[in-house]
Design a protein around this motif. Structure first.
Motif, mmCIF file in Angstrom:
data_model
loop_
_atom_site.group_PDB
_atom_site.id
_atom_site.type_symbol
_atom_site.label_atom_id
_atom_site.label_comp_id
_atom_site.label_asym_id
_atom_site.label_seq_id
_atom_site.Cartn_x
_atom_site.Cartn_y
_atom_site.Cartn_z
ATOM 1 N N LYS A 201 0.818 -1.218 0.000
ATOM 2 C CA LYS A 201 0.000 0.000 0.000
ATOM 3 C C LYS A 201 0.851 1.266 0.000
ATOM 4 C CE LYS A 201 -3.724 -2.338 2.514
ATOM 5 N NZ LYS A 201 -4.481 -2.430 3.788
ATOM 6 N N ARG A 299 -12.950 -11.507 -2.335
ATOM 7 C CA ARG A 299 -13.295 -10.698 -3.514
ATOM 8 C C ARG A 299 -14.769 -10.867 -3.856
ATOM 9 N NH1 ARG A 299 -9.303 -9.312 -7.418
ATOM 10 N NH2 ARG A 299 -11.123 -8.735 -8.672
ATOM 11 N N ASP A 301 -16.627 -9.092 -5.492
ATOM 12 C CA ASP A 301 -17.013 -8.517 -6.783
ATOM 13 C C ASP A 301 -17.199 -9.578 -7.873
ATOM 14 O OD1 ASP A 301 -14.185 -8.458 -8.546
ATOM 15 O OD2 ASP A 301 -13.911 -8.376 -6.385
ATOM 16 N N SER A 349 -5.365 -10.714 -3.172
ATOM 17 C CA SER A 349 -4.576 -9.540 -2.777
ATOM 18 C C SER A 349 -4.751 -8.369 -3.739
ATOM 19 C CB SER A 349 -3.089 -9.913 -2.702
ATOM 20 O OG SER A 349 -2.886 -10.972 -1.773
ATOM 21 N N THR A 351 -6.907 -5.676 -6.312
ATOM 22 C CA THR A 351 -8.187 -4.980 -6.444
ATOM 23 C C THR A 351 -8.803 -5.349 -7.796
ATOM 24 O OG1 THR A 351 -7.193 -3.062 -7.521
ATOM 25 C CG2 THR A 351 -7.242 -3.068 -5.103
ATOM 26 N N PRO A 352 -10.096 -5.065 -7.994
ATOM 27 C CA PRO A 352 -10.703 -5.342 -9.307
ATOM 28 C C PRO A 352 -10.011 -4.593 -10.447
ATOM 29 C CG PRO A 352 -12.399 -5.024 -7.661
ATOM 30 C CD PRO A 352 -11.106 -4.679 -6.996
ATOM 31 N N GLN A 353 -9.386 -3.489 -10.158
ATOM 32 C CA GLN A 353 -8.657 -2.759 -11.190
ATOM 33 C C GLN A 353 -7.338 -3.459 -11.513
ATOM 34 O OE1 GLN A 353 -9.999 -1.147 -8.370
ATOM 35 N NE2 GLN A 353 -11.831 -0.749 -9.657
ATOM 36 N N GLU A 354 -6.677 -4.013 -10.496
ATOM 37 C CA GLU A 354 -5.392 -4.682 -10.703
ATOM 38 C C GLU A 354 -5.558 -6.050 -11.374
ATOM 39 O OE1 GLU A 354 -3.016 -2.819 -6.829
ATOM 40 O OE2 GLU A 354 -4.209 -4.655 -6.640
#
Length: 474
Positions: A201, A299, A301, A349, A351-354
């Protein structure tokens, strides 16, 4: 409603990734998911791990080295049937039974008869997967399988992996201690430590390095091993671009068309071992379900769905293909825990963007591994450090199996049953009652777990007595 795009398609938040078809959910790269280059590179690095079966294929089945290497590559491309058709499994061998398969095969004379025995075993394993998957029986068993026994299988698997890592007869600690511990510390730190999560982070460069999962630990171990002399320099890297692909030689020497259909005696001799192989594979199914549940919790999502019947049918197809064209000693199993752990951990680990979809990582790791096995320079460069890659996957498998087993248990009774069952699964591998492989570790572990569950935990219609609350200390 939030939508998340991966490839050319988008999905609604909390739904499955889009696909084409019905029962077999076809997902095509760049259309239904994007290729994740980090997982592709991890797969290419790990291409050396399945090559570890080549000596056994050569020694036990008499398969020439160049044919055995080609068979490993073909087997890896078959893994893509799972993630391409809707099964989230990072598929693999039925590994724990390899010593049993070798013992079985050495009871037959070398040459065509031994190949026929291997074909009989692989066909029977495929039939078991097909029957239990087609009828849906295994799905019902998995759904109602007791938590304590699930945890026991996970603990047994975890103990077995870790026992192998630290066994002094294995090369990891005895022959390459400095590179092994360097790789292990670096890999586990990046993948699992709280400090690494904070660094991800805080520092963008660290998050980028950590996104490669196992690869940084492997590179650390390779570099340290090369500097200390524990790992030799690669040789013959640029001799050619592609590996040999002796299709004609394989079909003409070891295929079903070449050696002929096995006899009834071959099938009778292989039947009990085929049942043992499936019992081992059943444990892998429980691990797959636990890891998928872990991914869904982390996750929300994306919904990752495990359908045991679909997994079994694809396993049956793989076993039948291999039995026909190139009988494969490790057999075709439902899951490779090490690869599954890597894919799930990176997905959790990110994010949906990564990493927009689970299927990008799950499929990319085998695109990388399969293509890597076809390219001679990659194989030759990675091969000297194959034991480092293998050790890291074993460590990760052990770590995840143990922590999932503990997280799964809801009370001390379940933890106790799981602990004893796990210990029996590991230690009773040294026992074979009545000179029959059916009565070895897997069967003994399941019997002990079942007896303890029905004797101590199952309530036969009565309500469970809750555990007394533990008073908190100020």
């Amino acid at each position: 409603m939030q939508t998340i795009r991966s490839g050319a398609v988008a999905r609604e938040y909390g739904e499955e990734q889009p696909y084409v078809g019905g029962k077999l959910k076809l997902r095509i790269p760049f259309i239904h998911y994007r290729v994740e280059y980090q997982d592709f590179i991890q797969g290419a690095i790990l291409c050396c791990v399945p090559l570890g079966i080549v000596p056994a294929l050569n020694k036990v089945l008499g398969i020439p080295i160049e044919v055995a290497v080609f068979m490993v590559m073909v087997n890896n491309f078959l893994y893509l049937l799972h993630t391409s058709f809707g099964d989230p499994s990072i598929a693999g061998w039925i590994t724990a039974g390899i010593p049993l398969y070798i013992t079985f095969l050495t009871g037959f004379s070398e040459g065509p008869e031994r190949i026929q025995a291997m074909i009989a075993l692989q066909v029977l394993v495929g039939l078991i997967f097909l029957i239990l998957g087609g009828t849906g029986l295994t799905s019902k068993v998995v759904k109602h399988f007791p938590i304590s026994m699930r945890a026991g299988i996970l603990l047994g698997a975890g103990f077995a992996f870790l026992q192998r890592v630290f066994d002094p007869s294995q090369p990891f600690v005895s022959k390459m201690p400095v590179s092994f511990f360097s790789a292990s510390f670096g890999g586990l730190f990046i993948l699992f430590s709280d400090t690494a999560q904070r660094y991800k982070k805080k520092y963008g460069w660290f998050a980028w390095v950590a996104s490669f999962g196992l690869a940084p630990g492997f590179v650390i171990g390779y570099a340290v091993g090369w500097l200390t002399g524990e790992i030799p320099s690669p040789v013959g890297v640029f001799d050619r671009f592609f590996i040999d692909m002796p299709v004609g030689k394989m079909i003409g020497s070891i295929s079903l068309m070449s050696v002929g259909w096995p006899s009834l005696n071959h099938f009778a001799a292989a039947l009990s071992l085929a049942v043992v192989a499936y019992v081992l594979a059943f444990g892998d199914i429980l691990v797959l379900q636990a890891l998928a549940d872990d991914a869904n919790e982390a996750r929300p999502d994306e919904k990752v769905v495990v359908e045991v019947s679909r997994n079994h049918i694809i396993c049956a197809i793989r076993n039948f293909i291999l039995a026909t064209f190139g009988p494969y000693l490790p057999l075709a199993g439902p899951q490779w825990t090490g690869g599954q752990a890597l894919v799930v951990n990176r997905f959790k680990s990110a994010t949906p963007q990564e990493e927009p979809s689970y299927w990008g990582g799950a499929t990319s790791i085998f695109w990388g591994m399969s293509i890597g096995l076809a390219i001679h320079p990659i194989v030759q460069f990675i091969l000297p450090a194959k034991d480092i890659g293998f050790a890291l996957t074993l460590l990760i498998q052990g770590y995840l199996c143990v922590y999932l087993a503990f997280a799964m248990c809801q009370n001390n009774l379940q933890r106790g049953i799981a602990g004893i069952m796990g210990a029996v699964l590991v230690t009773s591998n040294y026992v074979k009652l009545w000179n029959n492989p059916l009565w070895s570790g897997p069967t003994m572990g399941l019997l002990v777990g079942a007896v303890m569950y029905f004797t101590f935990e199952h309530h036969f219609g009565a309500k469970a007595i809750p555990e007394p609350a533990v008073a908190k200390k100020d």
